[in-house]
Design an enzyme around this catalytic site. Sequence first.
Site, PDB file in Angstrom:
ATOM      1  N   HIS A   1      18.522  47.735  -3.193  1.00  0.00           N
ATOM      2  CA  HIS A   1      17.551  48.866  -2.955  1.00  0.00           C
ATOM      3  C   HIS A   1      17.607  50.169  -4.160  1.00  0.00           C
ATOM      4  CE1 HIS A   1      16.072  48.008   1.326  1.00  0.00           C
ATOM      5  NE2 HIS A   1      17.048  46.696   0.501  1.00  0.00           N
TER       6      HIS A   1
ATOM      7  N   ASP B   1      12.725  54.890   0.476  1.00  0.00           N
ATOM      8  CA  ASP B   1      13.079  53.486   0.851  1.00  0.00           C
ATOM      9  C   ASP B   1      11.958  53.125   2.129  1.00  0.00           C
ATOM     10  OD1 ASP B   1      14.059  51.065   1.384  1.00  0.00           O
ATOM     11  OD2 ASP B   1      15.869  51.539   0.290  1.00  0.00           O
TER      12      ASP B   1
END
Length: 450
Positions: free
Chosen positions: A22, A109
Amino acid sequence: MERGKRVSETHVMVFPSPVQSHINPMLQFSKRLISKGLKVTLVATTSIDAKSMPTSINIELIPDGLDRKEKKSVDASMQLFETVVSQSLPELIEKHSKSDHPANVLVYDASMPWAHGIAERLGLVGAAFFTQSCAVTAIYHYVSQGVEIPVKGPTLPMPFMPPLGIDDLPSFVKDPGSYPAVWSLISKQVSTFQKVKWALFNSFDKLEDEVVKWLANHQSVKTIGPTIPSMYLDKRLEDDKDYGLSLFKPNTDTCVTWLDTKDINSVVYVSFGSMASLGEEQMEELAWGLKRSNSYFLWVVRESEEEKLPTNFVEETSEKGLFVSWCHQVEVLAHKAVGCFMTHCGWNSTLEALSQGVPMIAMPCWADQPTNAKFVEDVWEVGVRVKVDEKGIAKREEIEECIREVMEGERGNEMKRNGEKWKELGKEAVDEGGSSDSNIEEFVAQLVCS
Ligand code: UDP
């Protein structure tokens, strides 16, 4: 106020989950925003144990309550992370609000849908960043509209996708009971993102054409990828050769020196990303499958996986194989000696292989990987997926056959040609005026005006 001034006064906080897969795409996206003149702060959390940090971007650390040495279940870690960060992230934003450069945008995110509420409460523009494909997101959407899960039928009939068998579905759909907290987070994602204005995806329009169109009927979708270091793609960001923030120490020189001694397309590169862990039996089958193929191989075996290698395997295969605990993967994929990539089909690995035109042997483990593998084989036609037995094990003979098919067969040549096509389209997307570049421009323009 003139645009240039407004741009430089726009301060974006980018907040990825503290895992390699990520951090990488969100860091690359940050570099693109910086190249457009925006100020960016990458927010990292205290549990990351970085072995290298980028110098080109400002980074701030906030507490997340996690301790890597302490073993906690995924569900418990996620809960603790949310509780602690729900306090530490607002504190960071408040701290900046008193500075000359207050943050006005939070790119968070998408695996933290709760962060949207933080942005709203503090008056920031909130944008969700998806580190998974549009297809996987669309499946989550589709099943959340009332499809019974676990899915009962032999296939999931989604109008804009190839027929998806049970084993092609993300593991959280195939078996939602496996990680209840993840499934509840996905449900929350679906309901939250129907409302958000900005949903940024590490993908590109031509790669997921029909899916992007379908998803756009249900939520905002802006593709901004592939987020590969620019020197391996459009070369517009000078010296951008590396993601820069690594949680593992790469053996880069060793890999390149070794690859330099090998012929073009002669090496199988093997890696299962930063998290997947193969069982001992699978590790053994893979090892002997590689040996039987008689190809050269470069195998990333993370330290935590080393003891599963068969006894003396490293010594016995030293003529053919190189083992490293981590490498600079994009650099390896870009090397002319690499002829195929045996991969778990994590989304970043998949995009990196596509954008370097490297055919894949897909060996998915869990999460979104089975769906990515399906697209690799049947939609983009750049790879084969290994067949597994009733215990879910890919046997050595099967692995050998897949390697031979991709490295030596006519089908392998076709995959290479398809790979070249996707490589070109990926580059086009992020190049000046391409679909992803235009979406980034539009994002920047709207932030500047808001
Ligand atoms: N990676 C790397 N070196 C390695 C193995 C992986 O730099 O030896 C990077 C890879 O380039 C990718 C990320 O780690 O960007 C892995 O992400 P992915 O989504 O493929 O898999 P995950 O780690 O989530 O399973």
